[in-house]
Design a protein around this motif. Sequence first.
Motif, mmCIF file in Angstrom:
data_model
loop_
_atom_site.group_PDB
_atom_site.id
_atom_site.type_symbol
_atom_site.label_atom_id
_atom_site.label_comp_id
_atom_site.label_asym_id
_atom_site.label_seq_id
_atom_site.Cartn_x
_atom_site.Cartn_y
_atom_site.Cartn_z
ATOM 1 N N LEU A 40 -7.199 8.074 -40.868
ATOM 2 C CA LEU A 40 -6.821 6.674 -40.686
ATOM 3 C C LEU A 40 -7.687 5.726 -41.495
ATOM 4 C CD1 LEU A 40 -5.728 6.506 -36.954
ATOM 5 C CD2 LEU A 40 -4.380 6.833 -39.028
ATOM 6 N N VAL A 41 -8.966 6.031 -41.634
ATOM 7 C CA VAL A 41 -9.814 5.123 -42.412
ATOM 8 C C VAL A 41 -9.304 4.995 -43.852
ATOM 9 C CG1 VAL A 41 -12.119 4.778 -43.353
ATOM 10 C CG2 VAL A 41 -11.842 5.378 -40.956
ATOM 11 N N PRO A 42 -9.092 6.117 -44.566
ATOM 12 C CA PRO A 42 -8.552 5.962 -45.931
ATOM 13 C C PRO A 42 -7.171 5.322 -45.942
ATOM 14 C CG PRO A 42 -9.332 8.195 -45.589
ATOM 15 C CD PRO A 42 -9.368 7.530 -44.271
ATOM 16 N N LEU A 43 -6.388 5.604 -44.908
ATOM 17 C CA LEU A 43 -5.041 5.039 -44.866
ATOM 18 C C LEU A 43 -5.102 3.521 -44.747
ATOM 19 C CD1 LEU A 43 -2.063 5.851 -44.844
ATOM 20 C CD2 LEU A 43 -2.148 5.725 -42.363
ATOM 21 N N TYR A 45 -7.564 1.646 -45.502
ATOM 22 C CA TYR A 45 -8.151 1.168 -46.748
ATOM 23 C C TYR A 45 -7.049 1.013 -47.802
ATOM 24 C CZ TYR A 45 -11.111 1.280 -50.959
ATOM 25 O OH TYR A 45 -11.726 0.992 -52.142
ATOM 26 N N ALA A 46 -6.217 2.037 -47.906
ATOM 27 C CA ALA A 46 -5.152 2.005 -48.915
ATOM 28 C C ALA A 46 -4.152 0.902 -48.614
ATOM 29 C CB ALA A 46 -4.444 3.357 -48.977
ATOM 30 N N PHE B 110 2.472 13.878 -36.761
ATOM 31 C CA PHE B 110 1.450 12.980 -37.323
ATOM 32 C C PHE B 110 0.389 13.777 -38.084
ATOM 33 C CE2 PHE B 110 -2.897 11.469 -36.728
ATOM 34 C CZ PHE B 110 -2.840 10.335 -37.524
ATOM 35 N N PHE B 117 -0.518 12.311 -47.730
ATOM 36 C CA PHE B 117 -1.168 11.236 -48.468
ATOM 37 C C PHE B 117 -1.939 11.868 -49.618
ATOM 38 C CE2 PHE B 117 -4.144 7.525 -48.622
ATOM 39 C CZ PHE B 117 -3.166 6.614 -48.938
ATOM 40 N N ALA B 121 -5.744 9.477 -53.753
ATOM 41 C CA ALA B 121 -5.883 8.147 -53.188
ATOM 42 C C ALA B 121 -6.911 8.145 -52.072
ATOM 43 C CB ALA B 121 -4.531 7.653 -52.662
ATOM 44 N N VAL B 122 -7.250 9.325 -51.580
ATOM 45 C CA VAL B 122 -8.191 9.435 -50.471
ATOM 46 C C VAL B 122 -9.625 9.518 -50.979
ATOM 47 C CG1 VAL B 122 -8.911 10.968 -48.604
ATOM 48 C CG2 VAL B 122 -6.501 10.582 -49.012
ATOM 49 N N PRO B 125 -11.954 6.203 -51.032
ATOM 50 C CA PRO B 125 -12.400 5.824 -49.691
ATOM 51 C C PRO B 125 -13.419 6.818 -49.115
ATOM 52 C CG PRO B 125 -10.031 5.593 -49.855
ATOM 53 C CD PRO B 125 -10.495 6.132 -51.162
ATOM 54 N N TYR B 126 -13.205 8.111 -49.358
ATOM 55 C CA TYR B 126 -14.169 9.102 -48.867
ATOM 56 C C TYR B 126 -15.536 8.879 -49.495
ATOM 57 C CZ TYR B 126 -11.213 12.224 -46.145
ATOM 58 O OH TYR B 126 -10.436 12.764 -45.174
ATOM 59 N N ILE B 129 -17.018 6.078 -47.648
ATOM 60 C CA ILE B 129 -17.405 6.467 -46.283
ATOM 61 C C ILE B 129 -18.699 7.265 -46.321
ATOM 62 C CG2 ILE B 129 -16.814 7.923 -44.309
ATOM 63 C CD1 ILE B 129 -13.883 7.366 -44.826
#
Lengths: 311, 286, 478
Positions: A40-43, A45-46, B110, B117, B121-122, B125-126, B129
């Motif tokens: 969810l955090v990257p989501l 963010y995106a 889910f 995804f 694109a991840v 953000p990683y 983080i």
Amino acid sequence: METAAIKNPGPVQARRTMSDTWYSILLIAPAMIIILFFALVPLFYAIDVSFRQADLTMGGIQGFVGLRNYRTVLHEPYFWQSVGTTVVFTFFAIVIEMGLGIFVAFLIHGATVGKGLIRSLVILPLATAPSVTGLFWRYLYDTQFGLYNYFLSVLGLPWQPNWLGDIKLGLWSVIIFDVWLWMPFVALIVLAGLQSLPKEPFEAAELDGASNFRVLRTLTFPMLTPVLMLVFVLRTIDCLRLYDSVATLTRGGPGSVTETVTYFLYRQGLVFFRMDYASTMALLFMYAVILASGYALRPLLARLAMRAGQR
Amino acid sequence: MLQQRSSTPIEILRYALIVVILTASLFPIAWLIITSFKPADDIMVSPPRFIFTPTLDNYTYALHKANFMHFIQNTLYVAVVSTVFVIVLSSLASYSFARYNPGGGNILFFILTTKMFPAIAVVLPYFLIFKEIGDTAVGKALGIGLDRPGALIVSYTMFNLPFAIWLMVSFFQDIPRELEDSARLDGYNRLQVLWRVVLPLAAPGIAVTAIFCLLFSWNEFLFAYILTRDAARTITVGVESFFTLRGILWGPVAAAATISVAPMLVFVLILQRYMVRGLTFGAVRG
Amino acid sequence: MRRKMLSIIAMLILFSVLAACTTPTQAPAPTQAPAAVQPTQPPAAGGCKDSDRVPISWSTIAGFYTDAMTSIIKDFESKNCVKVTIVGIDNAQLYDKQIIEAVGKTGAYDVYNIETAEKAGFAENGYILPMDDYIKANADKVQYDDIAPILADVTTKYKGKTWGLPYYTYTQGQFYRADLFEDATEMAAFKTKFGYDLKPPTTWDQMKDVAQFFTRKKGEMLKGKPLDKDFYGIGLMAGRFQEIQDELSGMILSKGTDWLKDDGTIAVKDDGNLWALKFYVEKLLPYAPPAALTVTYDGVMNQMQDCQIAMTANFFLDQWPNAANTEKKCPGAKMAIGVGIEKTTYIGAFLMGVSSSSKHPKEAMDFVAYMGGKEAQTKFASLGGSTTRISVLKDPQFNTPESRTKTAQFAFLLQVFDNMKTKKSNLFYSPYGAKLYNAMGPIYHTAAAKEKTPEQALQTLYDEFVKICGGPKCAVNK
């Protein structure tokens, strides 16, 4: 961290009367915590970035621009071209991988000697790093240095394809590589599925004198369906996300015929550092896959719910 | 179950086909291994050269030049630990989904969507983080942060979880519920049922899942390359030290690839034995 | 069953514990910083304990450099209380990796390895520090004027400031098989066919003639002997890499044009640009091996060494040791160097720039100054590196017959720098340089692969430039 994760969830033992609901939630809780946080955090963010101006090498993440990025992406011809490439690739790669993988699984399943060795050897392509094998296949495909064209000429065939340089062949060369790499995955999972099928129905069918074909049609395949569906879904998602093979084998070439959505996304995100476009594309991609798979997965999920509910 | 009726010609055909498929599938790897024993000037030649004086130079070079053993250690550590996490977490979760289906399929769906995804694109953000976590005391204590193995362990656990849960659910569902019920009647509590009855029966599924999780983590490139620099570098990224401005040093690359395939082969050889066929019901009880 | 299950888990745990014990970086002690791992400890500089050494990390391209640099860095460490870690990264990923660390302000790399087209962007974004004050204060040590002036300008200058020192140049010239041009049979045949003497080409039309002339099928004669495989007149880097742009670079500049005009107006569609791409695709590519569409410079060098091609187009001179290896691998081959067609080629070098997030900028600058300085550059040259300094390029020890296979390109580099002294592309002074550069390769390649016509490709390129720069002009700051 390690011990905490392995330790049995203590409270369960204490309260034997715990309801099924709580027990089931407790079992999924550790996995869900990790998934929720790191998905969810990257989501978010995106999602946030997709509504902003965000060129990391030109001003960084800036103010909101409404739907501008979505408009830009949807009007980008290369994006649509990459969507087309991805769909074509996925279709052919899945058909071949599934067909060949199931066939190989049955072949191995029926083998009497050396099964363990065969199983271990079959999986070897997956045991080598794609970042190396992709490059290595570039060498194998080379028109002068490569083995494939050498074999063709040894066999006396006049056909000397330019595997990675011909825009008509490029995508097929990637498909062949992908099949080589991932067919073992399909084969191994189907094989495991075959091996955990219960024995009794088959023994009964044998007593009834049912033909091999009938056993396959009425027993084996229906019982395998969940596993087959599963492999199909997992492979489809992976094919749609195809990146490694393209990045190492063709870099999107020849021309741009093997530029898949994720490779295009990589170029936008990690070469041009347009995080706004990259995030927007990633989200659009995800929505599309969720929509499509929502339909595809409905029977599988229903079946699963039915079997879980047998009580 | 079908092979009892197979006659000899069919058996011969079967093995002939297996040999054909194995040959097609293994010869690129064989060529990679052969290349690892070639002197530099025998690699890029046309037509391909099959006869040459084998040399161990490439292995010596690979092992000495690129902190190679260090990368192997990192990779082994990250791959094994993340696989253990994934297997533990996903066995619990998928058993729960297989038997009780919490969320009525929605949670399970889910979980799968997180795989949809794109990783590209991840990854940024990683990066952010792990940069933040790395500066905290917790991050330091657990070795989570940029250029620390914990970051990769967490990432790989995250990537493999959806895959592992989905894969194992169907294996768990194939286990007859009657076995559990009778075990409960025999006085086992829920956890004992899970530990002593369900997990052993799900061994083939767990073994397959473990093999794949291990392979995926072992060979992952994108995250290993973005999230590490030097100290926590893994072998897939380390091999890149041989992609030089004087061209790709194919000898050392092939040697490095050969060395890094070996541990995986051992793992696969060990784990595949658990994919045994024919779970005879009843025999496992008690 | 249960035992087996347990034994799997036990085994996995065992392995993880083993790995944990043997993994040096997994020390749980919270105080321990991620240790730099370097197999050999340098001898301590006078009175400098290893624990006192200031850690400096340099991200760069792996392989040959790092091998050569390791020993040079030891010299540096013996004079400075510094510990240098080289982080070798694949060329294809170096840019993104460095940008990510720079954007994240991690300070993980103290010194970056920056490509010529990337410099302006790094400077504009404040990822690197200007070194003017340092250079002024240490003029004797740095000897900035000793760097070939055009190279110094193109690789280190932006907005009037100096952003580091270049240490390795890949400026282009040309390589060819001298034995083919000296063969009497071939000379006679060429004269008959084209009406002028066979010689290494100096104009684009001559290059086309020579390429066409030497392109032959297996079984045909070359130097009076039948060929055992197809032979091609020219090797090209037409794959989907950045280098196709470097190859076109000299062609475009030789027509007096550029990608960006002096005021930044995008010129990629003008006559000179169109001529270059058309000539490349229609007149040169037909005489290159089919693999040209899949390779970059290393592929061309492999083809050369394997007796597949007669010459390169404009080509990176730092590859000379590779080209010279042809004489070993291809019987009868004799290699020679040219200064590039119409004396116009691509100029560039890797810049060492100090990260603005570096915790030890002073030591990092010392390191840059040392690596770009004369002492280190001389040693680097003796190990086969293409140096950026005039005095080293002129050093007689690198112009001897013994040093030929390593450093014969030095004399030609001097000529190229002289030929190019007034020609510098505006691309290198645009903060969008890296993006424009990265955009060009794949798009030029679509024309080479015949997916698009040259006109279509240039239109696409123009649109891409407009998108990147946000209009028909890209900022240019000299």
